[in-house]
Enzyme design. Structure first.
Site, PDB file in Angstrom:
ATOM      1  CG  ASN A 105      34.604  36.458  55.790  1.00 33.89           C
ATOM      2  OD1 ASN A 105      34.647  35.880  56.878  1.00 33.89           O
ATOM      3  ND2 ASN A 105      34.892  37.753  55.650  1.00 33.89           N
ATOM      4  N   GLY A 108      33.766  29.727  54.018  1.00 35.01           N
ATOM      5  CA  GLY A 108      32.732  29.402  55.006  1.00 35.01           C
ATOM      6  C   GLY A 108      31.354  29.414  54.363  1.00 35.01           C
ATOM      7  CE  LYS A 111      32.354  23.169  57.433  1.00 33.63           C
ATOM      8  NZ  LYS A 111      31.664  23.740  58.582  1.00 33.63           N
ATOM      9  CE1 TYR A 151      46.926  40.407  43.805  1.00 31.57           C
ATOM     10  CE2 TYR A 151      48.890  39.671  42.651  1.00 31.57           C
ATOM     11  CZ  TYR A 151      47.512  39.818  42.700  1.00 31.57           C
ATOM     12  OH  TYR A 151      46.740  39.365  41.654  1.00 31.57           O
ATOM     13  CE  LYS A 155      45.003  37.330  44.535  1.00 32.80           C
ATOM     14  NZ  LYS A 155      43.585  37.088  44.255  1.00 32.80           N
ATOM     15  CE1 TYR A 165      38.063  27.178  55.965  1.00 32.10           C
ATOM     16  CE2 TYR A 165      35.795  26.636  55.410  1.00 32.10           C
ATOM     17  CZ  TYR A 165      36.702  27.271  56.215  1.00 32.10           C
ATOM     18  OH  TYR A 165      36.269  27.997  57.289  1.00 32.10           O
TER      19      TYR A 165
HETATM   20  P1  NAD Z   1      40.305  44.644  39.390  1.00 37.73           P
HETATM   21  O1  NAD Z   1      40.971  45.547  40.354  1.00 37.73           O
HETATM   22  O2  NAD Z   1      39.847  45.198  38.090  1.00 37.73           O
HETATM   23  O3  NAD Z   1      39.066  43.922  40.077  1.00 37.73           O
HETATM   24  C1  NAD Z   1      39.053  43.544  41.414  1.00 37.73           C
HETATM   25  C2  NAD Z   1      37.682  43.893  41.977  1.00 37.73           C
HETATM   26  O4  NAD Z   1      37.621  43.460  43.354  1.00 37.73           O
HETATM   27  C3  NAD Z   1      37.409  45.398  41.984  1.00 37.73           C
HETATM   28  O5  NAD Z   1      36.151  45.650  41.414  1.00 37.73           O
HETATM   29  C4  NAD Z   1      37.447  45.770  43.468  1.00 37.73           C
HETATM   30  O6  NAD Z   1      36.623  46.871  43.765  1.00 37.73           O
HETATM   31  C5  NAD Z   1      36.995  44.475  44.119  1.00 37.73           C
HETATM   32  N1  NAD Z   1      37.434  44.337  45.515  1.00 37.73           N
HETATM   33  C6  NAD Z   1      38.689  44.467  46.018  1.00 37.73           C
HETATM   34  N2  NAD Z   1      38.695  44.258  47.353  1.00 37.73           N
HETATM   35  C7  NAD Z   1      37.408  43.961  47.694  1.00 37.73           C
HETATM   36  C8  NAD Z   1      36.759  43.633  48.913  1.00 37.73           C
HETATM   37  N3  NAD Z   1      37.439  43.590  50.079  1.00 37.73           N
HETATM   38  N4  NAD Z   1      35.436  43.381  48.908  1.00 37.73           N
HETATM   39  C9  NAD Z   1      34.728  43.423  47.751  1.00 37.73           C
HETATM   40  N5  NAD Z   1      35.284  43.734  46.558  1.00 37.73           N
HETATM   41  C10 NAD Z   1      36.608  43.999  46.524  1.00 37.73           C
HETATM   42  O7  NAD Z   1      41.325  43.417  39.144  1.00 37.73           O
HETATM   43  P2  NAD Z   1      41.224  42.219  38.105  1.00 37.73           P
HETATM   44  O8  NAD Z   1      42.346  42.346  37.143  1.00 37.73           O
HETATM   45  O9  NAD Z   1      39.849  42.089  37.591  1.00 37.73           O
HETATM   46  O10 NAD Z   1      41.560  40.983  39.068  1.00 37.73           O
HETATM   47  C11 NAD Z   1      40.525  40.161  39.587  1.00 37.73           C
HETATM   48  C12 NAD Z   1      41.123  38.977  40.321  1.00 37.73           C
HETATM   49  O11 NAD Z   1      41.955  38.207  39.442  1.00 37.73           O
HETATM   50  C13 NAD Z   1      42.000  39.359  41.510  1.00 37.73           C
HETATM   51  O12 NAD Z   1      41.782  38.430  42.554  1.00 37.73           O
HETATM   52  C14 NAD Z   1      43.406  39.213  40.979  1.00 37.73           C
HETATM   53  O13 NAD Z   1      44.325  38.903  41.999  1.00 37.73           O
HETATM   54  C15 NAD Z   1      43.258  38.072  39.986  1.00 37.73           C
HETATM   55  N6  NAD Z   1      44.281  38.126  38.932  1.00 37.73           N
HETATM   56  C16 NAD Z   1      44.165  38.996  37.892  1.00 37.73           C
HETATM   57  C17 NAD Z   1      45.156  39.023  36.911  1.00 37.73           C
HETATM   58  C18 NAD Z   1      45.073  39.930  35.714  1.00 37.73           C
HETATM   59  O14 NAD Z   1      45.953  39.862  34.855  1.00 37.73           O
HETATM   60  N7  NAD Z   1      44.068  40.760  35.580  1.00 37.73           N
HETATM   61  C19 NAD Z   1      46.274  38.170  37.015  1.00 37.73           C
HETATM   62  C20 NAD Z   1      46.351  37.330  38.125  1.00 37.73           C
HETATM   63  C21 NAD Z   1      45.343  37.292  39.059  1.00 37.73           C
END
Ligand code: NAD
Length: 331
Positions: A105, A108, A111, A151, A155, A165
């Site tokens: 989404n 898209g 884009k 997960y 990813k 894309y």
């Molecule tokens: P987090 O859980 O604190 O934040 C993720 C946020 O995304 C939350 O606020 C959640 O409510 C929101 N969310 C989840 N699904 C959703 C959806 N379908 N629609 C709208 N909002 C949605 O996690 P974070 O640690 O802040 O991680 C953020 C991003 O960074 C993620 O994509 C995670 O995979 C990536 N990441 C984080 C780390 C880390 O060490 N914190 C490491 C690798 C990757």
């Protein structure tokens, strides 16, 4: 003379740990920030200080469903996704959907708006790595059908879709592979090692170490990561880039550091290693260093001090927090 209007950026996952720090940074840089989050693992408390600002807007929305933003957009940061094992094991289908349908989404949207999009990938694309440190050229060792596959594979799909894309539609894309990051606003009960250890140490409970505690992690302080993301967004590079701190430490040693920094009397207790838990994690950041002139500045000890201070400041209710903030969303 007419002033140039501020750049508009959509940040998904804005109410989460990283999304809220990114929102702060882009607001400080003078951007118009549009936060979007369905609050499945995040909390409005992380961004409540932004609501009074004229250059911040917020939409409560699930990005796995159709996403529309009125007006032009210059950038999109796609950070919405459960990120800790406790979260994604409990909401596996939503995790797969936000990495796949959500990413689709947002690509898209990028884009149609001719916006540059940066997606948050993870060191988990390397799975339980057979090489160390992990460079971007390593393809990984992931079990697609293990519990963590929801997960890791979401990813990996996200990365593949983003490259498609870019190559097929010419969308301006960035992929950041984030290694373990820590700092204020992580949920104390999110199951990741650092907040769990800090909460246990501050409560005087024993620290629960998985396995023999000899598995390694490399922890990056949030401000360093945000700086790297800011630079990557403005670089002209669409292949994946690792961002993390290569300062590797065993889980046992960091647990001991936290006990010392909190002046706690807690001890370590050992339990079974979760299935497919990576045994080593250390980023090779030579590419980020060359491309972005970036390397982390905050030492683990200073980062830990700042994080512990933040948790100490939180009131008792937060420290006692045991309930999770899950919505009963569609699976
Ligand atoms: P987090 O859980 O604190 O934040 C993720 C946020 O995304 C939350 O606020 C959640 O409510 C929101 N969310 C989840 N699904 C959703 C959806 N379908 N629609 C709208 N909002 C949605 O996690 P974070 O640690 O802040 O991680 C953020 C991003 O960074 C993620 O994509 C995670 O995979 C990536 N990441 C984080 C780390 C880390 O060490 N914190 C490491 C690798 C990757």
């Amino acid at each position: 003379m007419k002033q140039a209007s501020p750049k508009r950026i959509l940040i998904t996952g804005a109410a989460g740990f990283l999304g809220s720090h990114l929102s702060d940074r882009f607001i400080r840089e003078g951007y118009q920030v549009i936060g979007m989050d369905n609050l499945i693992t995040g909390t409005l408390r992380n961004i409540e200080h932004l609501f009074k600002l004229p250059n911040f807007e917020f939409y409560q929305h699930d990005v796995s469903k159709f996403v529309h933003i009125p007006g032009h957009l210059d950038y999109i940061l796609h950070f919405a996704s459960p990120a800790s094992p406790v979260d994604y094991l409990r909401i596996p289908i939503q995790t797969l959907k936000v990495g796949s349908l959500g990413t689709h989404n947002l690509l898209g949207l990028a884009k149609s708006k001719k916006a540059c999009i940066l997606v948050a990938s993870t060191s988990e694309v390397y799975g339980d790595p057979l090489v160390s440190p992990q460079a971007e050229t390593y393809w990984g060792n992931v079990n697609p059908v293990g519990p963590r596959g929801v997960y890791d594979e979401a990813k990996r799909f996200q990365e593949a879709m983003t490259m498609a894309y870019h190559n097929f539609h010419g969308v301006d894309t960035r992929i950041v592979r984030i290694f373990n990051t820590f700092g204020p606003r992580m949920r104390l009960n999110d199951g990741r090692a650092l907040p769990t250890f800090i909460a246990q140490a501050l409560r005087g409970q024993d620290l629960s170490v998985f396995g023999d505690g000899q598995q390694t992690r490399s922890f990056c302080y949030v401000d360093d990561l945000v700086e790297g993301i800011f630079r990557l967004l403005h670089a002209d590079y669409s292949e994946p880039v690792n961002l993390g701190n290569p300062d590797e430490i065993t889980i046992t040693d960091i647990a001991k550091e936290i006990i010392e920094l909190t002046d706690s009397t807690s001890k370590l207790v050992f339990s079974d290693l979760p299935i497919d838990d990576p045994k080593q994690r250390r980023p090779d950041i030579r590419l980020a260093n060359r491309l972005l002139d970036w390397s982390p500045n905050v030492s683990r000890l200073n980062g830990l001090r700042k994080t512990i201070d933040y948790y100490r400041l939180m009131d008792k209710i937060d420290l006692q927090e045991t309930t999770q903030i899950y919505f009963k969303g569609d699976a």
